[in-house]
Scaffold this motif. Structure first.
Motif, mmCIF file in Angstrom:
data_model
loop_
_atom_site.group_PDB
_atom_site.id
_atom_site.type_symbol
_atom_site.label_atom_id
_atom_site.label_comp_id
_atom_site.label_asym_id
_atom_site.label_seq_id
_atom_site.Cartn_x
_atom_site.Cartn_y
_atom_site.Cartn_z
ATOM 1 N N PRO A 35 0.812 -1.210 0.000
ATOM 2 C CA PRO A 35 0.000 0.000 0.000
ATOM 3 C C PRO A 35 0.854 1.273 0.000
ATOM 4 O O PRO A 35 1.905 1.332 0.623
ATOM 5 N N ASP A 36 0.403 2.270 -0.703
ATOM 6 C CA ASP A 36 0.952 3.627 -0.686
ATOM 7 C C ASP A 36 2.467 3.679 -0.802
ATOM 8 O O ASP A 36 3.155 4.313 -0.004
ATOM 9 N N THR A 37 3.004 3.038 -1.821
ATOM 10 C CA THR A 37 4.452 2.959 -1.996
ATOM 11 C C THR A 37 5.097 4.322 -2.212
ATOM 12 O O THR A 37 6.230 4.537 -1.786
ATOM 13 N N MET A 65 3.932 -14.610 -7.307
ATOM 14 C CA MET A 65 3.843 -14.480 -8.742
ATOM 15 C C MET A 65 3.599 -13.062 -9.216
ATOM 16 O O MET A 65 3.844 -12.737 -10.369
ATOM 17 N N PHE A 66 3.136 -12.204 -8.306
ATOM 18 C CA PHE A 66 2.791 -10.852 -8.721
ATOM 19 C C PHE A 66 2.870 -9.920 -7.523
ATOM 20 O O PHE A 66 2.424 -10.263 -6.435
ATOM 21 N N VAL A 67 3.467 -8.744 -7.730
ATOM 22 C CA VAL A 67 3.531 -7.717 -6.699
ATOM 23 C C VAL A 67 2.920 -6.446 -7.278
ATOM 24 O O VAL A 67 3.268 -6.032 -8.385
ATOM 25 N N SER A 68 2.007 -5.866 -6.541
ATOM 26 C CA SER A 68 1.347 -4.644 -6.984
ATOM 27 C C SER A 68 1.463 -3.584 -5.907
ATOM 28 O O SER A 68 1.787 -3.889 -4.759
ATOM 29 N N HIS A 69 1.209 -2.351 -6.278
ATOM 30 C CA HIS A 69 1.193 -1.277 -5.299
ATOM 31 C C HIS A 69 -0.070 -0.457 -5.484
ATOM 32 O O HIS A 69 -0.662 -0.429 -6.554
ATOM 33 N N LEU A 70 -0.488 0.195 -4.426
ATOM 34 C CA LEU A 70 -1.697 1.008 -4.451
ATOM 35 C C LEU A 70 -1.338 2.450 -4.280
ATOM 36 O O LEU A 70 -0.379 2.802 -3.690
#
Length: 70
Positions: A35-37, A65-70
């Protein structure tokens, strides 16, 4: 099966994040959401570093398998 891990700043502030435990089902995958990178990287560099380090260290054990940011 897909599991999601939400890495929160609070986990790092209170040192409650544990070492990587392997998935019980190696056919499963893990998705990581940071969150909130932008805010963390600007104002909480150490926390941001610890979050990304955890992802790197746990990539194999958690089958990330997957890294996301918000």
């Amino acid at each position: 099966m897909i599991s999601a891990i939400f890495v929160l700043l609070a986990l790092f502030q209170f040192n409650t994040l544990t070492s990587c435990q392997p998935l019980t089902n190696r056919n499963g995958h893990t998705l990581v959401v940071l969150p909130d990178t932008q805010y963390y990287s600007a104002y909480f560099q150490e926390s941001f570093y610890q979050q990304t380090l955890w992802v790197c260290q746990c990539a194999y054990q958690k089958n990330i398998m997957f890294v996301s940011h918000l």
